[in-house]
Write an enzyme that holds these catalytic residues in place. Structure first.
Site, PDB file in Angstrom:
ATOM      1  N   ARG A  16     -47.948   4.427 -36.665  1.00 19.52           N
ATOM      2  CA  ARG A  16     -48.350   3.153 -35.859  1.00 19.52           C
ATOM      3  C   ARG A  16     -47.649   3.479 -34.310  1.00 19.52           C
ATOM      4  O   ARG A  16     -47.004   4.365 -34.096  1.00 19.52           O
ATOM      5  CB  ARG A  16     -47.429   2.101 -36.564  1.00 19.52           C
ATOM      6  CG  ARG A  16     -48.468   1.654 -37.787  1.00 19.52           C
ATOM      7  CD  ARG A  16     -47.753   0.727 -38.610  1.00 19.52           C
ATOM      8  NE  ARG A  16     -46.479   1.021 -39.190  1.00 19.52           N
ATOM      9  CZ  ARG A  16     -45.884   0.516 -40.255  1.00 19.52           C
ATOM     10  NH1 ARG A  16     -46.070  -0.872 -40.385  1.00 19.52           N
ATOM     11  NH2 ARG A  16     -44.853   0.976 -40.527  1.00 19.52           N
TER      12      ARG A  16
ATOM     13  N   ASN B 254     -45.612   1.850 -49.240  1.00 20.26           N
ATOM     14  CA  ASN B 254     -44.750   0.532 -49.730  1.00 20.26           C
ATOM     15  C   ASN B 254     -44.625   0.594 -51.099  1.00 20.26           C
ATOM     16  O   ASN B 254     -44.645  -0.578 -51.770  1.00 20.26           O
ATOM     17  CB  ASN B 254     -45.125  -0.630 -49.114  1.00 20.26           C
ATOM     18  CG  ASN B 254     -45.437  -0.774 -47.548  1.00 20.26           C
ATOM     19  OD1 ASN B 254     -44.812  -0.078 -46.901  1.00 20.26           O
ATOM     20  ND2 ASN B 254     -45.816  -2.082 -47.234  1.00 20.26           N
TER      21      ASN B 254
END
Length: 372
Positions: free
Chosen positions: A232, A100
């Site tokens: 994920r 990020n």
């Protein structure tokens, strides 16, 4: 059906919270002229301001002892004394990351403020952060998402959300002695140049080959075998229609690309063309009194080219997955929470194909490629 074009659902790049506060909030009674996500979008003269120094000093508070920074924090927010004290107690926390936009964004910011104000503490913090990136790089040239927190998918070579390419672009600027990094010593500049060379080699080795043809990249790759890897539950092994754009753009920035780099770029561009989706649009429906908003695919012959976030490696079909990790071929078949909470489609390859690639071909045409 009422709808609007879906605004891309982006992973927050520069952070959204201050310690102990709700996202988007600042300390009670405090104010700030910028948000962290705007920290690198200011005019050059702004970085000479006291406000710029205040934000840079915040970065020193947040920087972990190992040299990196955590993610998803509004590091421009004004801090109270109690918040500063609480953050100081987290210096040993094992959450330094390049995810990020973390760490390489802070370093870019510190370089600008140091160049404008020349405060030694900012240079020291910058060097500590750069040394962290050198330490975090694998011998094979890749970077994990977290370091030293090498657990689960955190240890994979991470292209997701432009993590590794963001680091490489920073180090490339240092290696090339860009003005903002003129203060970097020769030893670190040389290390940056070496790290970039290793990173390029890693990119070339991780490009996925399908039926003897080079394609693009997965969002993550195994740190030992280079094989595509999951992250994920809703991020499966796949070919990435989004992250691969940033990788190709980085390769196009190489001043004198060798034959292997040229082949990697041309192969990726060919894949993007083969994976292009025409005649559909990814839109957000309007909420009503009885129904929540939703994201859906609709037919539209006038829609610009679209690409899925993930493609099945063997079939090149767009794939989607919810938190149950089951692969599906229609985004409508995954649960609403994931369907509306992730960026499943992108238009990003469009500019790459229509503008960036032709410009790159023109740039390299007069030059002879090396044999690397």
């Amino acid at each position: 059906m009422k709808y609007r074009i879906a605004v891309p659902i982006l992973i927050v790049m520069f952070g959204v919270r201050a310690p102990g506060l709700n996202p988007g909030c600042t300390a009670q009674g405090a104010s700030t002229t910028i948000k962290w996500h705007d920290a690198l979008r200011q005019k050059a003269e702004w970085y000479r301001s006291d406000e710029a120094v205040r934000v840079a000093d915040n970065l020193l508070v947040y920087q972990r002892d190992i040299g990196g920074w955590p993610k998803n924090i509004d590091m421009a927010a004004v801090l109270t004394d109690s918040q500063r004290s609480a953050i100081a107690g987290e210096k040993l926390t094992d959450d330094s990351t390049i995810d990020n936009g973390a760490t390489y964004t802070q370093l870019n910011y510190l370089a600008r403020v140091y160049g404008a104000r020349g405060l030694a503490r900012h240079k020291e913090s910058f060097f500590k952060g750069i040394d962290y990136l050198f330490k975090a790089q694998y011998d094979n040239g890749g970077w994990p998402q977290y370091y030293p927190g090498l657990t689960g998918y955190y240890k994979h070579i991470t292209f997701n959300d432009d993590a590794m390419t963001g680091v490489l672009e920073l180090l490339q600027d240092i290696a090339r002695k860009q003005t903002a990094f003129a203060f970097v010593d020769e030893a670190r500049r040389a290390r940056a140049e070496s790290a970039v060379a290793k990173g390029i080699e890693c990119i070339l080795k991780t490009q996925v080959i399908v039926h003897v043809k080079r394609t693009v990249w997965c969002a993550q790759h195994d740190e030992v075998t280079f094989a595509p890897a999951p992250a994920r539950k809703y991020e499966p092994v796949s070919l990435s229609g989004l992250e691969s754009v940033g990788i190709v753009r980085f390769l196009m920035e190489i001043e004198r690309p060798g034959a292997r780099v040229v082949e990697a770029i041309k192969s990726a561009v060919a894949w993007f063309r083969s994976a292009q989706l025409d005649g559909i649009r990814w839109i957000e429906t309007a909420a009503t009194a009885t129904q929540a908003y939703d994201h859906v695919v609709v037919a539209d012959k006038n829609a610009p080219p679209l690409w899925a976030r993930f493609y099945e490696i063997e079939t090149n079909r767009p794939i989607f997955s919810g938190r149950d990790s089951v692969i599906r071929y229609k985004v409508s078949e995954i649960e609403a929470e994931r369907r509306n909470g992730y960026r499943w489609y992108t238009e990003a390859p469009g500019k790459l194909l229509s503008q960036d690639y032709p410009a790159w071909l023109e740039r390299i045409r007069p030059a002879k490629t090396t044999t690397k």
